[in-house]
Scaffold this motif. Sequence first.
Motif, PDB file in Angstrom:
ATOM      1  N   ASN A 189       0.805  -1.226   0.000  1.00  0.00           N
ATOM      2  CA  ASN A 189       0.000   0.000   0.000  1.00  0.00           C
ATOM      3  C   ASN A 189       0.835   1.272   0.000  1.00  0.00           C
ATOM      4  OD1 ASN A 189      -2.326  -1.373  -0.362  1.00  0.00           O
ATOM      5  ND2 ASN A 189      -3.033  -1.207   1.741  1.00  0.00           N
TER       6      ASN A 189
ATOM      7  N   ASP B   3      -0.274  -2.201  -4.600  1.00  0.00           N
ATOM      8  CA  ASP B   3      -1.686  -2.115  -4.203  1.00  0.00           C
ATOM      9  C   ASP B   3      -2.175  -3.501  -3.784  1.00  0.00           C
ATOM     10  OD1 ASP B   3      -4.377  -1.703  -3.901  1.00  0.00           O
ATOM     11  OD2 ASP B   3      -4.651  -0.703  -5.843  1.00  0.00           O
TER      12      ASP B   3
ATOM     13  N   ALA C 119      -5.149  -4.231  -2.506  1.00  0.00           N
ATOM     14  CA  ALA C 119      -6.616  -4.291  -2.406  1.00  0.00           C
ATOM     15  C   ALA C 119      -7.187  -5.623  -2.906  1.00  0.00           C
ATOM     16  CB  ALA C 119      -7.252  -3.130  -3.173  1.00  0.00           C
ATOM     17  N   HIS C 120      -6.616  -6.177  -3.969  1.00  0.00           N
ATOM     18  CA  HIS C 120      -7.153  -7.413  -4.557  1.00  0.00           C
ATOM     19  C   HIS C 120      -6.982  -8.630  -3.655  1.00  0.00           C
ATOM     20  CE1 HIS C 120      -3.401  -9.537  -5.781  1.00  0.00           C
ATOM     21  NE2 HIS C 120      -2.912  -8.328  -5.555  1.00  0.00           N
TER      22      HIS C 120
ATOM     23  N   GLN D  38      -6.968  -8.325  -0.061  1.00  0.00           N
ATOM     24  CA  GLN D  38      -7.435  -8.016   1.291  1.00  0.00           C
ATOM     25  C   GLN D  38      -8.450  -9.032   1.806  1.00  0.00           C
ATOM     26  OE1 GLN D  38      -6.106  -5.681   3.272  1.00  0.00           O
ATOM     27  NE2 GLN D  38      -4.731  -5.317   1.569  1.00  0.00           N
TER      28      GLN D  38
ATOM     29  N   ALA E 189      -6.197   2.843  -0.879  1.00  0.00           N
ATOM     30  CA  ALA E 189      -7.359   2.727  -0.004  1.00  0.00           C
ATOM     31  C   ALA E 189      -6.934   2.077   1.306  1.00  0.00           C
ATOM     32  CB  ALA E 189      -8.449   1.905  -0.683  1.00  0.00           C
TER      33      ALA E 189
ATOM     34  N   SER F 285      -7.148  -0.160   4.624  1.00  0.00           N
ATOM     35  CA  SER F 285      -7.711  -1.466   4.922  1.00  0.00           C
ATOM     36  C   SER F 285      -7.565  -1.733   6.417  1.00  0.00           C
ATOM     37  CB  SER F 285      -6.979  -2.554   4.132  1.00  0.00           C
ATOM     38  OG  SER F 285      -7.231  -3.823   4.687  1.00  0.00           O
TER      39      SER F 285
END
Length: 163
Positions: A16, A20, A22-23, A25, A148, A150
Motif C-alpha cells: 500500500n 496495491d 486491495a485485490h 485483502q 485505499a 484497509s
Amino acid sequence: MTDSTRRPLAVFDLDNTLADTAHRQHFLEVRPKNWAAFFAAAPADPPLAEGIALAMESARTCEVVYLTGRPERCRRDTLDWLAAHGLPEGRVHMRGNADRRPARFTKLEILRGLAQDRDIRVLVDDDELVCDDAERAGFTVVRARWAAKSEALQDAQEREGRT
C-alpha cells in the motif's frame, strides 16, 4: 556517526505504498485469516503510481532501500515484483518468518540500524503508527496516503505482526 561520502537513503515500504494490496485483502477479512493465500497473491499486486514515481525520483539523489513487514519467506516474490515494475535496485529488509512484533517496532529497529552509518533522507510508509513512531524518533516521513485504507491490513500490521 553517518558516512557523509555516501548517498543518503530513501526508505520505502511496499504494501500500500508501492504495491496495491486491495485485490488480496479478502484473505484477511475471513476467520481464520488465510495468510498463505494473502502472500501468494502478492506477485499480482498492481503498482501504485504515486509511490513508484516517488521511488524513481528519490533514486536520482538517494540510494533506495525497501523496508517491508512481509516475512522473509516472501523474498523471491518481492524481488521479482520490484524488478518487474522497474523499481530501483536496493537492499530489501524483511521481517523474520517468526517475528510477530508490530510493524512499528520492527521497522523502527531497522531504521535506527540503518541510521547508525547512513543519513536517512526519508521514510515513505502507509502505516500511520510506523510514521508516527519514525517522526518521534527524528526521521523525515512521507505518509503514503494514495491507497485505499484497509482495517484488515492495519490490524495485521499492528496486532498480528504479519506484514
